[in-house]
Design a protein around this motif. Structure first.
Motif, mmCIF file in Angstrom:
data_model
loop_
_atom_site.group_PDB
_atom_site.id
_atom_site.type_symbol
_atom_site.label_atom_id
_atom_site.label_comp_id
_atom_site.label_asym_id
_atom_site.label_seq_id
_atom_site.Cartn_x
_atom_site.Cartn_y
_atom_site.Cartn_z
ATOM 1 N N VAL A 72 0.834 -1.111 -0.063
ATOM 2 C CA VAL A 72 0.045 -0.040 0.089
ATOM 3 C C VAL A 72 1.053 1.173 0.029
ATOM 4 N N LEU A 73 2.036 1.043 0.590
ATOM 5 C CA LEU A 73 2.909 2.557 0.909
ATOM 6 C C LEU A 73 3.651 2.612 -0.388
ATOM 7 N N TYR A 74 3.916 1.926 -1.232
ATOM 8 C CA TYR A 74 4.795 2.334 -2.389
ATOM 9 C C TYR A 74 4.007 3.178 -3.263
ATOM 10 N N ASP A 75 4.898 3.734 -4.212
ATOM 11 C CA ASP A 75 4.377 4.873 -5.079
ATOM 12 C C ASP A 75 3.628 4.053 -6.030
#
Length: 118
Positions: A96-99
């Protein structure tokens, strides 16, 4: 285990929200009762003799427990409002926290960048 995803209706069951809020309220009330000494003979004797000044520990526990119940219920309701119904049924295939797009090429090979090797 089941592969079924919960629907928004399953997440928003009011009885579950009330149960969580009730549990928080009871916990806050019990902690308040223990902290104010509601179970000690000195406090109970002072209440029975009429020499106890202020709000009794039981009344204070009810106030704190009721306040915690209401605050928890409002907090959970606000969190539920944040959930997008389309997002609940969508599967997440990547962290979820990836670009949104990860570059496949190194920074020096990108167009518009010049290497400063001179």
């Amino acid at each position: 285990m089941s592969d079924e995803k919960p629907t928004r209706r399953d997440i928003l069951r009011p009885l579950h929200l009330l149960g969580i809020a009730l549990g928080c309220g009871v916990f806050a009330a019990v902690v308040t009762l223990v902290a104010t000494g509601a179970f000690t003979s000195r406090v109970n004797t002072a209440i029975a003799n009429g020499t106890y000044d202020g709000l009794t520990p039981i009344a204070l526990g009810l106030v704190v427990g009721g306040g915690a119940f209401i605050v928890t219920l409002l907090f959970l309701a606000m969190l539920i409002l944040v959930v997008d119904p389309a997002e609940v049924t969508k599967t997440v295939d990547r962290p979820v926290l990836y670009d949104p797009e990860t570059p496949d090429e190194p920074d020096s090979d990108k167009p518009g960048r010049t290497s400063s090797s001179s």
